[in-house]
Enzyme design. Structure first.
Site, mmCIF file in Angstrom:
data_model
loop_
_atom_site.group_PDB
_atom_site.id
_atom_site.type_symbol
_atom_site.label_atom_id
_atom_site.label_comp_id
_atom_site.label_asym_id
_atom_site.label_seq_id
_atom_site.Cartn_x
_atom_site.Cartn_y
_atom_site.Cartn_z
ATOM 1 N N ASN A 38 0.846 -1.192 0.000
ATOM 2 C CA ASN A 38 0.000 0.000 0.000
ATOM 3 C C ASN A 38 0.884 1.246 0.000
ATOM 4 O O ASN A 38 1.774 1.326 -0.851
ATOM 5 C CB ASN A 38 -1.132 -0.044 1.029
ATOM 6 C CG ASN A 38 -0.764 -0.279 2.464
ATOM 7 O OD1 ASN A 38 -0.417 -1.380 2.849
ATOM 8 N ND2 ASN A 38 -0.856 0.734 3.294
ATOM 9 N N ASP A 39 0.665 2.194 0.865
ATOM 10 C CA ASP A 39 1.244 3.541 0.736
ATOM 11 C C ASP A 39 2.720 3.617 0.314
ATOM 12 O O ASP A 39 3.554 2.887 0.864
ATOM 13 C CB ASP A 39 1.191 4.274 2.082
ATOM 14 C CG ASP A 39 -0.110 4.096 2.802
ATOM 15 O OD1 ASP A 39 -1.043 3.530 2.234
ATOM 16 O OD2 ASP A 39 -0.183 4.520 3.965
ATOM 17 N N GLN A 55 4.663 0.439 2.096
ATOM 18 C CA GLN A 55 4.012 -0.487 3.022
ATOM 19 C C GLN A 55 3.943 -1.848 2.344
ATOM 20 O O GLN A 55 3.430 -1.972 1.222
ATOM 21 C CB GLN A 55 2.599 0.017 3.353
ATOM 22 C CG GLN A 55 2.586 1.241 4.241
ATOM 23 C CD GLN A 55 2.985 0.903 5.669
ATOM 24 O OE1 GLN A 55 2.182 0.425 6.465
ATOM 25 N NE2 GLN A 55 4.237 1.138 6.023
ATOM 26 N N TRP A 63 -3.199 -7.248 3.077
ATOM 27 C CA TRP A 63 -2.555 -6.451 4.117
ATOM 28 C C TRP A 63 -2.218 -7.355 5.304
ATOM 29 O O TRP A 63 -2.967 -8.270 5.627
ATOM 30 C CB TRP A 63 -3.512 -5.326 4.547
ATOM 31 C CG TRP A 63 -2.891 -4.317 5.457
ATOM 32 C CD1 TRP A 63 -2.164 -3.229 5.074
ATOM 33 C CD2 TRP A 63 -2.931 -4.307 6.885
ATOM 34 N NE1 TRP A 63 -1.751 -2.547 6.184
ATOM 35 C CE2 TRP A 63 -2.204 -3.181 7.302
ATOM 36 C CE3 TRP A 63 -3.492 -5.140 7.851
ATOM 37 C CZ2 TRP A 63 -2.030 -2.853 8.649
ATOM 38 C CZ3 TRP A 63 -3.325 -4.825 9.194
ATOM 39 C CH2 TRP A 63 -2.599 -3.683 9.577
ATOM 40 N N SER A 99 3.197 3.679 7.982
ATOM 41 C CA SER A 99 3.727 4.674 7.042
ATOM 42 C C SER A 99 4.554 5.765 7.688
ATOM 43 O O SER A 99 4.383 6.094 8.877
ATOM 44 C CB SER A 99 2.573 5.312 6.264
ATOM 45 O OG SER A 99 2.132 4.392 5.295
ATOM 46 N N GLU A 218 -5.397 10.493 6.776
ATOM 47 C CA GLU A 218 -4.198 9.671 6.765
ATOM 48 C C GLU A 218 -3.106 10.327 5.909
ATOM 49 O O GLU A 218 -3.382 11.125 5.017
ATOM 50 C CB GLU A 218 -4.540 8.276 6.235
ATOM 51 C CG GLU A 218 -5.530 7.554 7.156
ATOM 52 C CD GLU A 218 -5.711 6.084 6.822
ATOM 53 O OE1 GLU A 218 -5.539 5.252 7.722
ATOM 54 O OE2 GLU A 218 -6.033 5.766 5.663
ATOM 55 N N TRP A 301 -8.702 1.392 -0.215
ATOM 56 C CA TRP A 301 -9.141 0.440 0.812
ATOM 57 C C TRP A 301 -10.555 -0.046 0.511
ATOM 58 O O TRP A 301 -11.347 0.670 -0.079
ATOM 59 C CB TRP A 301 -9.118 1.089 2.200
ATOM 60 C CG TRP A 301 -7.727 1.374 2.646
ATOM 61 C CD1 TRP A 301 -7.147 2.606 2.779
ATOM 62 C CD2 TRP A 301 -6.720 0.426 2.976
ATOM 63 N NE1 TRP A 301 -5.848 2.481 3.180
ATOM 64 C CE2 TRP A 301 -5.552 1.152 3.314
ATOM 65 C CE3 TRP A 301 -6.670 -0.977 3.021
ATOM 66 C CZ2 TRP A 301 -4.364 0.536 3.700
ATOM 67 C CZ3 TRP A 301 -5.488 -1.595 3.401
ATOM 68 C CH2 TRP A 301 -4.356 -0.846 3.741
HETATM 69 C C1 FRU Z 1 -3.030 4.521 4.766
HETATM 70 C C2 FRU Z 1 -2.712 3.702 6.015
HETATM 71 C C3 FRU Z 1 -1.870 4.520 6.963
HETATM 72 C C4 FRU Z 1 -1.145 3.475 7.761
HETATM 73 C C5 FRU Z 1 -0.906 2.409 6.722
HETATM 74 C C6 FRU Z 1 -0.922 1.011 7.269
HETATM 75 O O1 FRU Z 1 -3.303 3.776 3.639
HETATM 76 O O2 FRU Z 1 -3.911 3.268 6.614
HETATM 77 O O3 FRU Z 1 -2.598 5.431 7.747
HETATM 78 O O4 FRU Z 1 0.049 3.954 8.309
HETATM 79 O O5 FRU Z 1 -1.913 2.559 5.743
HETATM 80 O O6 FRU Z 1 -0.497 0.093 6.325
#
Ligand code: FRU
Length: 455
Positions: A38-39, A55, A63, A99, A218, A301
């Site tokens: 992810n991020d 991530q 996840w 993140s 976020e 998400w």
């Molecule tokens: C955003 C998030 C962040 C968090 C991360 C967890 O997509 O929810 O806030 O740090 O992903 O993977």
């Protein structure tokens, strides 16, 4: 001893790369060798190269225990995978290295990230940690960790949601903007400050959101460009208005100004950055030419996890890196110099999977990609003045947690010159040299013949 280590992750990746199904795996966009991403995290220009962290759950296409994956590039198009940078192996990050961001100080690469901890009673703590690297490959978490916990926050802030620190330097002091939830049920951004990147102090509630702006922001990001101050963040449940903020989780660019005595940000304009189905958690950084580059996660998400459900062994990709340019009150998202020249050009009625096309859409356009039973449609309705992406005719339907229809996303704009990029399962559309963009994923079951239905 933690069950996670860099060695274990690298061994798993090596043993499983060949099992990853490549059918939908992008060629022009960054994705991991195996597993879920992810991020984007820690985007930074270091010793002449672009570094991207992200991530990462190397072990599964969903996840899970968050690691920081790592790659670098010389041109923002070709990426070299590097060993995993952070694994959740300490008490202060045992349930995930969430993140964060990077900064270079005295030729040392520093990372700031959130340690996610779920205590035995199920309660969550999110605390900020630092790590550094002298070679840009192996990272050392500092002995002073954690450097900021919920204890530093004022009473009005909910302590369990305190994450995603983004570092920046201003007037010889280091700062970090961090996401937090306000007890009034709105998002807010906390400003931390430090002289040495090791000892951190609470500075202010930099910005508190309004009730229509979502309940948690976020991945906040602060930067200055052409004398103006900007915040970029990803609000959860920003209220829908027309074509804007239709995804449950949006990403916004807020322009404004800062009173540095009070350490307060004042909002002037808010804009949804991208109007496609899949754009989240953008992070910006500056290179040695002064370019402000933004990379986002090209997913969202709560959506059907297609490549996971199909057991393809990977999930998630990054957008093409985009350079922000300020032009006549507008922020353009443009491709970095030299990228387009390296991409193949798409041809009509061919099995077009990867490449780009640029043309004039002023009088309207309809493109279909796929077969008559299974296609993605996108184009420009010149009467309604909307550029759109419509996923409703795809066999593999992608659902979300939205309580409203999201098959079609659109942006209100008068379109002229338009560029789009296709990359096996990813579409990015850039309108009028990046005045607006739409980023969406799609998964065709039987190849992709590209057809233009208008002339
Ligand atoms: C955003 C998030 C962040 C968090 C991360 C967890 O997509 O929810 O806030 O740090 O992903 O993977």
């Amino acid at each position: 001893m933690s069950q996670f280590s860099i060695e274990r992750a690298e061994k798993y990746i090596l043993e499983n790369i060949s099992k990853v199904n490549q059918i939908y795996k992008p060629e022009l966009h960054f994705s991991a060798q195996t597993g879920w991403i992810n991020d984007p995290n820690g985007c930074v220009f270091f010793r002449g190269e672009y570094h991207l962290f992200y991530q990462f759950n190397p072990y599964d296409s969903v996840w899970g225990p968050m690691h920081w994956g790592h790659a670098k590039s010389k041109d923002l198009l070709h990426w070299e995978h590097l060993p995993v940078a952070l694994v959740p192996d300490q008490d202060y990050d045992k349930d995930g290295c969430f993140s964060g961001s990077a900064i270079v100080k005295d030729d040392i690469l520093w990372l700031m990230y959130t340690g996610h901890i779920v205590d035995e009673d199920g309660s969550v703590r999110q605390i900020q940690n630092m790590a550094y690297s002298e070679d840009g490959i192996s990272f050392h978490k500092i002995k002073e960790n954690p450097v900021a916990t919920g204890e530093v926050l004022p009473e009005e802030i909910v302590k369990s949601d305190f994450r995603d620190p983004k570092l920046f330097e201003k007037d010889e002091r280091y700062y970090s903007v961090v996401a937090a939830k306000h007890q009034d049920g709105v998002g807010c951004i906390i400003l931390l400050g430090s002289d040495d990147l090791v000892s951190w102090q609470f500075e202010s509630i930099f910005l508190k959101g309004e009730s229509h702006q979502g309940f948690m922001w976020e991945c906040p990001d602060y930067f200055e460009m052409d004398g103006k101050s900007y915040l970029m963040m990803s609000p959860m449940r920003y209220q829908r208005v027309g074509n804007d903020f239709v995804n449950l989780n949006s990403s916004v660019l807020v322009s404004g100004f800062v009173d540095w005595d009070k350490k307060q940000f004042y909002q002037e304009t808010v804009k949804e950055i991208d109007h496609g189905h899949n754009y989240y958690a953008p992070q910006s950084f500056e290179d040695n030419k002064g370019n402000r580059i933004v990379i986002a996660w090209m997913q969202n998400w709560g959506r059907t996890a297609v490549t996971h459900n199909l057991q393809h062994g990977w999930a998630g990709a990054m957008t093409t890196p985009r350079i922000l340019k300020y032009k006549g009150e507008k922020i353009l998202q443009t491709l970095p110099d030299g990228i387009l020249e390296q991409l193949p050009i798409l041809f009509m009625s061919e099995n077009s999977q990867v490449g780009y096309l640029q043309s004039d859409w002023t009088d309207g356009k309809v493109y279909r990609l796929g077969t008559s039973e299974d296609y993605l449609e996108f184009g420009y309705d010149a009467v309604a003045k909307e550029v759109y992406v419509d996923r409703s005719h795809l066999k593999i339907q992608i659902k979300g947690e939205e309580e409203w229809p999201i098959n079609r996303r659109a942006v209100s704009v008068e379109a002229h010159e338009v560029l789009f990029i296709l990359d096996k399962s990813l579409l990015e559309i850039f309108i009028n040299n990046g005045e607006e963009s739409l980023s969406s994923s799609y998964y065709l079951t039987d190849g992709g013949i590209l057809q233009e239905l208008t002339n």
